[in-house]
Design a protein around this motif. Sequence first.
Motif, PDB file in Angstrom:
ATOM      1  N   THR A 230      86.559 -24.719  28.637  1.00 20.33           N
ATOM      2  CA  THR A 230      87.128 -25.057  29.943  1.00 20.33           C
ATOM      3  C   THR A 230      88.650 -24.986  29.908  1.00 20.33           C
ATOM      4  N   PRO A 231      89.271 -24.710  31.039  1.00 22.33           N
ATOM      5  CA  PRO A 231      90.730 -24.719  31.105  1.00 22.33           C
ATOM      6  C   PRO A 231      91.315 -26.077  30.720  1.00 22.33           C
ATOM      7  N   GLU A 232      90.574 -27.147  31.039  1.00 21.49           N
ATOM      8  CA  GLU A 232      91.071 -28.481  30.716  1.00 21.49           C
ATOM      9  C   GLU A 232      91.140 -28.712  29.206  1.00 21.49           C
ATOM     10  N   GLU A 233      90.124 -28.244  28.494  1.00 19.93           N
ATOM     11  CA  GLU A 233      90.157 -28.341  27.024  1.00 19.93           C
ATOM     12  C   GLU A 233      91.313 -27.526  26.477  1.00 19.93           C
ATOM     13  N   ARG A 234      91.450 -26.310  26.956  1.00 16.98           N
ATOM     14  CA  ARG A 234      92.552 -25.435  26.520  1.00 16.98           C
ATOM     15  C   ARG A 234      93.907 -26.089  26.756  1.00 16.98           C
ATOM     16  N   ASP A 235      94.117 -26.612  27.941  1.00 17.06           N
ATOM     17  CA  ASP A 235      95.420 -27.179  28.290  1.00 17.06           C
ATOM     18  C   ASP A 235      95.751 -28.393  27.435  1.00 17.06           C
ATOM     19  N   TYR A 236      94.751 -29.248  27.200  1.00 12.81           N
ATOM     20  CA  TYR A 236      95.026 -30.415  26.364  1.00 12.81           C
ATOM     21  C   TYR A 236      95.360 -29.992  24.939  1.00 12.81           C
ATOM     22  N   LEU A 237      94.596 -29.088  24.386  1.00 17.17           N
ATOM     23  CA  LEU A 237      94.823 -28.636  23.008  1.00 17.17           C
ATOM     24  C   LEU A 237      96.196 -27.979  22.876  1.00 17.17           C
ATOM     25  N   ARG A 238      96.559 -27.169  23.861  1.00 17.50           N
ATOM     26  CA  ARG A 238      97.866 -26.524  23.823  1.00 17.50           C
ATOM     27  C   ARG A 238      98.974 -27.578  23.904  1.00 17.50           C
ATOM     28  N   GLU A 239      98.766 -28.608  24.705  1.00 20.05           N
ATOM     29  CA  GLU A 239      99.765 -29.665  24.867  1.00 20.05           C
ATOM     30  C   GLU A 239     100.043 -30.403  23.559  1.00 20.05           C
ATOM     31  N   ILE A 240      99.007 -30.582  22.720  1.00 12.69           N
ATOM     32  CA  ILE A 240      99.212 -31.316  21.466  1.00 12.69           C
ATOM     33  C   ILE A 240      99.578 -30.394  20.300  1.00 12.69           C
ATOM     34  N   GLY A 241      99.715 -29.096  20.590  1.00 12.38           N
ATOM     35  CA  GLY A 241     100.228 -28.189  19.569  1.00 12.38           C
ATOM     36  C   GLY A 241      99.242 -27.250  18.918  1.00 12.38           C
ATOM     37  N   VAL A 242      98.015 -27.180  19.439  1.00 12.70           N
ATOM     38  CA  VAL A 242      97.043 -26.209  18.905  1.00 12.70           C
ATOM     39  C   VAL A 242      97.318 -24.859  19.558  1.00 12.70           C
ATOM     40  N   GLU A 243      97.587 -23.852  18.738  1.00 13.46           N
ATOM     41  CA  GLU A 243      97.890 -22.525  19.267  1.00 13.46           C
ATOM     42  C   GLU A 243      96.716 -21.559  19.145  1.00 13.46           C
ATOM     43  N   LEU A 244      95.884 -21.721  18.114  1.00 16.98           N
ATOM     44  CA  LEU A 244      94.780 -20.800  17.873  1.00 16.98           C
ATOM     45  C   LEU A 244      93.480 -21.381  18.418  1.00 16.98           C
ATOM     46  N   MET A 245      92.800 -20.626  19.268  1.00 15.74           N
ATOM     47  CA  MET A 245      91.564 -21.098  19.897  1.00 15.74           C
ATOM     48  C   MET A 245      90.522 -19.993  19.934  1.00 15.74           C
ATOM     49  N   GLN A 246      89.266 -20.419  19.997  1.00 13.88           N
ATOM     50  CA  GLN A 246      88.129 -19.507  20.041  1.00 13.88           C
ATOM     51  C   GLN A 246      87.072 -20.125  20.943  1.00 13.88           C
ATOM     52  N   GLY A 247      86.466 -19.308  21.792  1.00 11.00           N
ATOM     53  CA  GLY A 247      85.430 -19.871  22.653  1.00 11.00           C
ATOM     54  C   GLY A 247      85.133 -19.007  23.856  1.00 11.00           C
ATOM     55  N   PHE A 248      84.096 -19.395  24.590  1.00 10.38           N
ATOM     56  CA  PHE A 248      83.636 -18.619  25.737  1.00 10.38           C
ATOM     57  C   PHE A 248      84.681 -18.525  26.841  1.00 10.38           C
ATOM     58  N   LEU A 249      85.611 -19.481  26.904  1.00 11.09           N
ATOM     59  CA  LEU A 249      86.648 -19.405  27.932  1.00 11.09           C
ATOM     60  C   LEU A 249      87.423 -18.097  27.812  1.00 11.09           C
ATOM     61  N   PHE A 250      87.637 -17.660  26.601  1.00  8.45           N
ATOM     62  CA  PHE A 250      88.443 -16.462  26.354  1.00  8.45           C
ATOM     63  C   PHE A 250      87.579 -15.202  26.293  1.00  8.45           C
ATOM     64  N   CYS A 251      86.481 -15.273  25.548  1.00 10.28           N
ATOM     65  CA  CYS A 251      85.631 -14.095  25.410  1.00 10.28           C
ATOM     66  C   CYS A 251      84.350 -14.460  24.681  1.00 10.28           C
ATOM     67  N   ARG A 252      83.237 -13.993  25.172  1.00 13.98           N
ATOM     68  CA  ARG A 252      81.976 -14.147  24.458  1.00 13.98           C
ATOM     69  C   ARG A 252      81.900 -13.088  23.360  1.00 13.98           C
ATOM     70  N   PRO A 253      81.064 -13.300  22.344  1.00 13.70           N
ATOM     71  CA  PRO A 253      80.913 -12.280  21.304  1.00 13.70           C
ATOM     72  C   PRO A 253      80.495 -10.942  21.911  1.00 13.70           C
ATOM     73  N   ALA A 254      81.150  -9.877  21.474  1.00 16.48           N
ATOM     74  CA  ALA A 254      80.869  -8.542  21.983  1.00 16.48           C
ATOM     75  C   ALA A 254      80.090  -7.766  20.924  1.00 16.48           C
ATOM     76  N   PHE A 255      78.892  -7.334  21.269  1.00 15.78           N
ATOM     77  CA  PHE A 255      78.048  -6.614  20.317  1.00 15.78           C
ATOM     78  C   PHE A 255      78.652  -5.252  20.012  1.00 15.78           C
ATOM     79  N   GLN A 256      78.935  -5.028  18.734  1.00 21.47           N
ATOM     80  CA  GLN A 256      79.536  -3.786  18.265  1.00 21.47           C
ATOM     81  C   GLN A 256      80.803  -3.435  19.047  1.00 21.47           C
TER      82      GLN A 256
END
Length: 266
Positions: A230-256
Amino acid sequence: MEKVVPLVNPAAPGSRPVPARSGCAGCRTDHPLEFDFEYAFQPIVNVRTRTVFAHEALIRGPQGEPAETVLSRVNDGNRYQFDQACRVKAVATAARLGMTSYLSINFLPNAVYRPEACIQSTLKAAKEHSFPHEKIIFEVTESEKVFDKAHLLNIFRKYSDLGFKTAIDDFGAGYSGLGLLSDFQPSILKLDMDLIRGIDRSPPRQAIVKGVLLTSRLIGTQVVAEGVETPEERDYLREIGVELMQGFLFCRPAFQGLGEIAADAW
């Protein structure tokens, strides 16, 4: 990271013994795998620079079937061949797709007899496909029961010495926790998605993640937040200094494939 085949406890009643780690001569003469598999790739993004930091290689069936359809066929007799085949195919596929980011490969510690010998196929594949081995990350899930901790630490140290990055996946969900982290400081610590879920609304999760962030900064380890949805999870994590993220918000796994980051995901 998705669940991988668990390690076997050689002392557990009814379990099959783990092959002795006396050497790899016998492994090279074993029969090849009797099943095929492919990969899907999911990006790990840097939300500060809006770039892709890495792609995690996720096991899939030949036609994109779920990982379990492949992992259920891994056993003590083919574990080594499977682990080696995974490394080679991940590197070859990443090179074919034109990947320029880091490539994150999950490995099975129980399949590694001697790190310096078992890594040779990875180095050979990287050279043959012109993929810099310094851009490979080897990650192991912290939810795995590691019965030979000294062996895992030896693998990590050997890989680090050879120029690979190392990662502990699913941190906060498993058995080793801070004990493993105190013995070896990986390049990357991937926070389990259960710690990330709804973190913007959960003071306990916020306190735990802030503590891990502080620890990671003090020991020089990067942190990846997994399972950001969710954008809310992303925003909170970015606020506390987490720069690297992974998850469906950005992209689902792409087959091949490498997938594309949605424009509004940043």
